[in-house]
Design a protein around this motif. Structure first.
Motif, PDB file in Angstrom:
ATOM      1  N   THR A 267       0.832  -1.199   0.000  1.00 29.20           N
ATOM      2  CA  THR A 267       0.000   0.000   0.000  1.00 29.20           C
ATOM      3  C   THR A 267       0.867   1.250   0.000  1.00 29.20           C
ATOM      4  OG1 THR A 267      -1.793  -1.113   1.164  1.00 29.20           O
ATOM      5  CG2 THR A 267      -1.733   1.289   1.298  1.00 29.20           C
ATOM      6  N   ARG A 268       1.884   1.260   0.832  1.00 27.19           N
ATOM      7  CA  ARG A 268       2.805   2.387   0.894  1.00 27.19           C
ATOM      8  C   ARG A 268       3.474   2.598  -0.460  1.00 27.19           C
ATOM      9  NH1 ARG A 268       8.173   2.834   1.487  1.00 27.19           N
ATOM     10  NH2 ARG A 268       9.095   4.461   2.791  1.00 27.19           N
ATOM     11  N   ARG A 269       3.869   1.495  -1.114  1.00 24.28           N
ATOM     12  CA  ARG A 269       4.544   1.577  -2.411  1.00 24.28           C
ATOM     13  C   ARG A 269       3.621   2.162  -3.463  1.00 24.28           C
ATOM     14  NH1 ARG A 269       6.093  -4.082  -4.031  1.00 24.28           N
ATOM     15  NH2 ARG A 269       7.273  -3.870  -2.096  1.00 24.28           N
ATOM     16  N   VAL A 270       2.353   1.725  -3.488  1.00 24.56           N
ATOM     17  CA  VAL A 270       1.384   2.233  -4.454  1.00 24.56           C
ATOM     18  C   VAL A 270       1.165   3.721  -4.246  1.00 24.56           C
ATOM     19  CG1 VAL A 270      -1.034   2.140  -5.158  1.00 24.56           C
ATOM     20  CG2 VAL A 270       0.225   0.024  -4.770  1.00 24.56           C
ATOM     21  N   VAL A 271       0.988   4.130  -2.999  1.00 20.39           N
ATOM     22  CA  VAL A 271       0.757   5.536  -2.690  1.00 20.39           C
ATOM     23  C   VAL A 271       1.959   6.380  -3.082  1.00 20.39           C
ATOM     24  CG1 VAL A 271       0.403   7.187  -0.809  1.00 20.39           C
ATOM     25  CG2 VAL A 271      -0.920   5.059  -0.875  1.00 20.39           C
ATOM     26  N   LEU A 272       3.145   5.903  -2.764  1.00 18.17           N
ATOM     27  CA  LEU A 272       4.361   6.642  -3.129  1.00 18.17           C
ATOM     28  C   LEU A 272       4.489   6.774  -4.638  1.00 18.17           C
ATOM     29  CD1 LEU A 272       7.006   7.993  -2.258  1.00 18.17           C
ATOM     30  CD2 LEU A 272       8.086   5.738  -2.284  1.00 18.17           C
ATOM     31  N   ASP A 273       4.217   5.688  -5.376  1.00 18.71           N
ATOM     32  CA  ASP A 273       4.281   5.740  -6.840  1.00 18.71           C
ATOM     33  C   ASP A 273       3.313   6.769  -7.404  1.00 18.71           C
ATOM     34  OD1 ASP A 273       6.290   3.961  -7.268  1.00 18.71           O
ATOM     35  OD2 ASP A 273       5.021   2.286  -7.868  1.00 18.71           O
ATOM     36  N   LEU A 274       2.094   6.805  -6.873  1.00 22.39           N
ATOM     37  CA  LEU A 274       1.094   7.741  -7.376  1.00 22.39           C
ATOM     38  C   LEU A 274       1.477   9.186  -7.068  1.00 22.39           C
ATOM     39  CD1 LEU A 274      -2.246   5.901  -6.610  1.00 22.39           C
ATOM     40  CD2 LEU A 274      -1.395   6.576  -8.847  1.00 22.39           C
ATOM     41  N   ILE A 275       1.965   9.443  -5.875  1.00 22.38           N
ATOM     42  CA  ILE A 275       2.381  10.804  -5.528  1.00 22.38           C
ATOM     43  C   ILE A 275       3.546  11.227  -6.417  1.00 22.38           C
ATOM     44  CG2 ILE A 275       3.338  12.277  -3.719  1.00 22.38           C
ATOM     45  CD1 ILE A 275       1.860  10.515  -1.683  1.00 22.38           C
ATOM     46  N   ARG A 276       4.475  10.291  -6.656  1.00 18.14           N
ATOM     47  CA  ARG A 276       5.638  10.614  -7.485  1.00 18.14           C
ATOM     48  C   ARG A 276       5.245  10.932  -8.921  1.00 18.14           C
ATOM     49  NH1 ARG A 276       8.010   7.400 -10.703  1.00 18.14           N
ATOM     50  NH2 ARG A 276       7.007   5.585  -9.774  1.00 18.14           N
ATOM     51  N   THR A 277       4.305  10.186  -9.493  1.00 23.42           N
ATOM     52  CA  THR A 277       3.970  10.342 -10.909  1.00 23.42           C
ATOM     53  C   THR A 277       2.837  11.330 -11.167  1.00 23.42           C
ATOM     54  OG1 THR A 277       2.502   8.413 -10.786  1.00 23.42           O
ATOM     55  CG2 THR A 277       4.773   8.026 -11.484  1.00 23.42           C
ATOM     56  N   ARG A 278       2.008  11.615 -10.129  1.00 25.08           N
ATOM     57  CA  ARG A 278       0.839  12.465 -10.369  1.00 25.08           C
ATOM     58  C   ARG A 278       0.795  13.708  -9.480  1.00 25.08           C
ATOM     59  NH1 ARG A 278      -4.376   8.905 -12.135  1.00 25.08           N
ATOM     60  NH2 ARG A 278      -3.280   7.303 -13.327  1.00 25.08           N
ATOM     61  N   ALA A 279       1.849  13.966  -8.762  1.00 25.93           N
ATOM     62  CA  ALA A 279       1.855  15.134  -7.866  1.00 25.93           C
ATOM     63  C   ALA A 279       1.666  16.426  -8.662  1.00 25.93           C
ATOM     64  CB  ALA A 279       3.178  15.170  -7.105  1.00 25.93           C
ATOM     65  N   PRO A 280       0.995  17.420  -8.051  1.00 24.50           N
ATOM     66  CA  PRO A 280       0.395  17.379  -6.711  1.00 24.50           C
ATOM     67  C   PRO A 280      -0.920  16.608  -6.724  1.00 24.50           C
ATOM     68  CG  PRO A 280       0.008  19.510  -7.712  1.00 24.50           C
ATOM     69  CD  PRO A 280       0.892  18.760  -8.662  1.00 24.50           C
ATOM     70  N   ILE A 281      -1.159  15.864  -5.662  1.00 24.34           N
ATOM     71  CA  ILE A 281      -2.336  15.013  -5.578  1.00 24.34           C
ATOM     72  C   ILE A 281      -2.826  14.992  -4.128  1.00 24.34           C
ATOM     73  CG2 ILE A 281      -0.988  12.905  -5.182  1.00 24.34           C
ATOM     74  CD1 ILE A 281      -3.054  11.409  -6.912  1.00 24.34           C
ATOM     75  N   SER A 282      -4.127  14.903  -3.940  1.00 26.30           N
ATOM     76  CA  SER A 282      -4.689  14.930  -2.589  1.00 26.30           C
ATOM     77  C   SER A 282      -4.931  13.520  -2.076  1.00 26.30           C
ATOM     78  CB  SER A 282      -6.018  15.701  -2.587  1.00 26.30           C
ATOM     79  OG  SER A 282      -7.023  14.961  -3.290  1.00 26.30           O
ATOM     80  N   ARG A 283      -5.180  13.423  -0.784  1.00 21.29           N
ATOM     81  CA  ARG A 283      -5.495  12.133  -0.181  1.00 21.29           C
ATOM     82  C   ARG A 283      -6.790  11.562  -0.749  1.00 21.29           C
ATOM     83  NH1 ARG A 283      -2.976  15.342   3.426  1.00 21.29           N
ATOM     84  NH2 ARG A 283      -1.521  14.471   4.979  1.00 21.29           N
ATOM     85  N   VAL A 284      -7.739  12.440  -0.997  1.00 18.69           N
ATOM     86  CA  VAL A 284      -9.016  11.989  -1.557  1.00 18.69           C
ATOM     87  C   VAL A 284      -8.807  11.405  -2.945  1.00 18.69           C
ATOM     88  CG1 VAL A 284     -11.285  12.742  -2.380  1.00 18.69           C
ATOM     89  CG2 VAL A 284     -10.393  13.606  -0.205  1.00 18.69           C
ATOM     90  N   GLN A 285      -7.980  12.058  -3.762  1.00 19.31           N
ATOM     91  CA  GLN A 285      -7.693  11.538  -5.099  1.00 19.31           C
ATOM     92  C   GLN A 285      -6.982  10.198  -5.019  1.00 19.31           C
ATOM     93  OE1 GLN A 285      -5.604  15.144  -6.331  1.00 19.31           O
ATOM     94  NE2 GLN A 285      -7.089  15.419  -7.993  1.00 19.31           N
ATOM     95  N   LEU A 286      -6.076  10.056  -4.070  1.00 20.68           N
ATOM     96  CA  LEU A 286      -5.374   8.785  -3.896  1.00 20.68           C
ATOM     97  C   LEU A 286      -6.369   7.662  -3.587  1.00 20.68           C
ATOM     98  CD1 LEU A 286      -2.294   9.942  -1.787  1.00 20.68           C
ATOM     99  CD2 LEU A 286      -2.238   9.047  -4.121  1.00 20.68           C
ATOM    100  N   ALA A 287      -7.332   7.941  -2.718  1.00 24.43           N
ATOM    101  CA  ALA A 287      -8.330   6.941  -2.363  1.00 24.43           C
ATOM    102  C   ALA A 287      -9.203   6.595  -3.569  1.00 24.43           C
ATOM    103  CB  ALA A 287      -9.188   7.443  -1.210  1.00 24.43           C
ATOM    104  N   GLU A 288      -9.567   7.609  -4.358  1.00 27.30           N
ATOM    105  CA  GLU A 288     -10.414   7.368  -5.528  1.00 27.30           C
ATOM    106  C   GLU A 288      -9.699   6.513  -6.576  1.00 27.30           C
ATOM    107  OE1 GLU A 288     -11.312  11.317  -6.747  1.00 27.30           O
ATOM    108  OE2 GLU A 288     -12.998  11.564  -5.352  1.00 27.30           O
ATOM    109  N   ILE A 289      -8.420   6.789  -6.793  1.00 24.88           N
ATOM    110  CA  ILE A 289      -7.669   6.071  -7.823  1.00 24.88           C
ATOM    111  C   ILE A 289      -7.380   4.637  -7.406  1.00 24.88           C
ATOM    112  CG2 ILE A 289      -5.442   5.957  -9.025  1.00 24.88           C
ATOM    113  CD1 ILE A 289      -5.429   9.038  -8.936  1.00 24.88           C
TER     114      ILE A 289
END
Length: 412
Positions: free
Chosen positions: A26-48
């Motif tokens: 889970t940590r790895r997925v979240v880190l990957d998404l923040i790295r590739t899609r930043a800036p991104i919110s917690r809500v967007q992370l949950a939706e994706i």
């Protein structure tokens, strides 16, 4: 294609390591998404991802505490309370990547976004004593840290990319045709002790594939293959957004593949037909037989420098050199087309020092062969860091993976 979310119900007998796996993933997925899609919110992370807000909050808090992620100060307008945006904290944490090969040794320093901050490239290990090589590599790491003013508190660890088949648990090379003296040598622990930091280890092709994934260049791929050619030949895979390591951690040893039989014998391997030392050797033989060419081979018969000479001559249109490079490319294409049929790949990147000069020729041949075999949508590209792909990928391993065995915890 986003990295998948791993989760499973675990019973009381599950080991501590297995119990950590869902959180680590889970940590790895979240880190990957923040790295590739930043800036991104917690809500967007949950939706994706489809993860619960609580799971996202836990993962983000862990990344914030470690300094890998920061709140950017930007706010996403929602009509209600603005959402705090997250981004990677590039220089808060850095990693070193080491690419160990018979042709070249490359040491890079990268930030958390994968940008190369410093690089050292020197002659490969070849017949040198492994312990002596480790001492030299440790010295290069120290030089990079001093030159870039990166403090020990910023260095999260070291990634090590090695050729051949590996024992991930023992941190050793089981067998590498290009580095025979390294078989059984505990290279991971030796480097960790020399540097006093954790070391994560993988084979060079897999590390190069991780580097491509970390760069975001495989984001749209369902089945990606990185074809790696240094002194030897291998392949690394990102399938459905996850690194594929097989049952034993050694997928894709293409160099050992026997494509042509000679009677009852297996015949030559792919490395015997297409690797740099073979191309250089054939150039010498044909020129000795009287073939005209502008290729300038070394007096000492250095196979890797000689291959570089052949590649350079091929790019400049030398007939013999172009013939030899295209022949090598077609042998590689035989193996790649087989891989494409087995894995139904939709993305292929070429990485490794041997593609640094004549990579465009290899790309053209491989793309033509794949398209001729019906793989019309497979894109063939050179890796983001062609010659240093395994080193950059090894540094990404430190951020992307939990090391199997780490060095001194105090170093973190």
């Amino acid at each position: 294609m986003l990295a998948p979310v791993y989760g499973a119900d675990v019973g009381p007998e599950t080991s501590k390591r297995a119990r950590r796996a869902p959180r680590t993933s889970t940590r790895r997925v979240v880190l990957d998404l923040i790295r590739t899609r930043a800036p991104i919110s917690r809500v967007q992370l949950a939706e994706i991802t489809g993860l619960t807000p609580a799971a996202i909050t836990h993962a983000v808090r862990s990344l914030l505490d470690e300094g890998l992620v920061e709140e950017s100060g930007l706010r996403e307008p929602t009509g209600g309370k603005p959402r705090v945006m997250l981004t990677i904290s590039a220089r808060a944490r850095c990693a070193v990547g080491v690419q160990l090969g018979a042709d070249w040794i490359v040491v890079v320093l990268t930030d958390a976004r994968g940008a190369v901050v410093g690089r050292i490239r020197v002659r490969g290990a070849r017949q040198d004593d492994p312990a002596d090589v480790i001492t030299v590599v440790a010295g290069h790491v120290d030089t990079l840290l001093r030159a870039t003013a990166i403090g020990s508190e910023q260095l999260i660890g070291v990634g090590l990319a090695v050729p051949g088949t590996i024992d991930r648990e023992a941190g050793a090379i089981r067998e590498a045709r290009t580095l025979p003296r390294w078989s059984g040598f505990p290279v991971r622990d030796a480097l960790s002790q020399a540097l006093g930091v954790p070391v994560a280890m993988d084979n060079d092709a897999t590390a190069a594939a991780v580097g491509e994934h970390w760069s975001g260049r495989t984001a749209g791929a369902v089945a990606h293959c990185t074809l790696y050619m240094g002194a030897g030949i291998g392949a690394g895979f990102i399938l459905a957004g996850a690194v594929h390591r097989g049952a034993g951690g050694n997928p894709g040893p293409l160099g050992r593949l026997h494509l042509h039989r000679a009677g009852r014998d297996a015949g030559p391997s792919l490395e015997d037909l297409a690797a740099p030392h073979t191309v250089a050797h054939r150039a010498q033989l044909l020129m000795d037989e009287g073939r005209a060419s502008a290729i300038e081979l070394t007096e000492e018969g250095d196979p890797f420098r000689d291959f570089g000479m052949v590649a350079a001559a091929a790019v400049h249109g030398d007939t013999l050199a172009l013939e030899l490079v295209e022949e090598s490319a077609h042998y590689l294409a035989d193996a790649v087309v087989t891989l494409a049929h087995l894995l139904d790949i939709d993305s292929l990147a070429l990485a490794g020092p041997s593609f640094s000069t004549a990579g465009s020729i290899y790309v053209a041949v491989l793309e033509q062969r794949l398209h001729a075999d019906g793989f019309l949508t497979v894109g063939v590209t050179l890796a983001a860091h062609v010659a240093d792909a395994a080193a950059v990928g090894a540094a990404a391993l430190v951020f992307h993976e939990e090391p199997v065995v780490v060095g001194p915890v105090s170093a973190l």
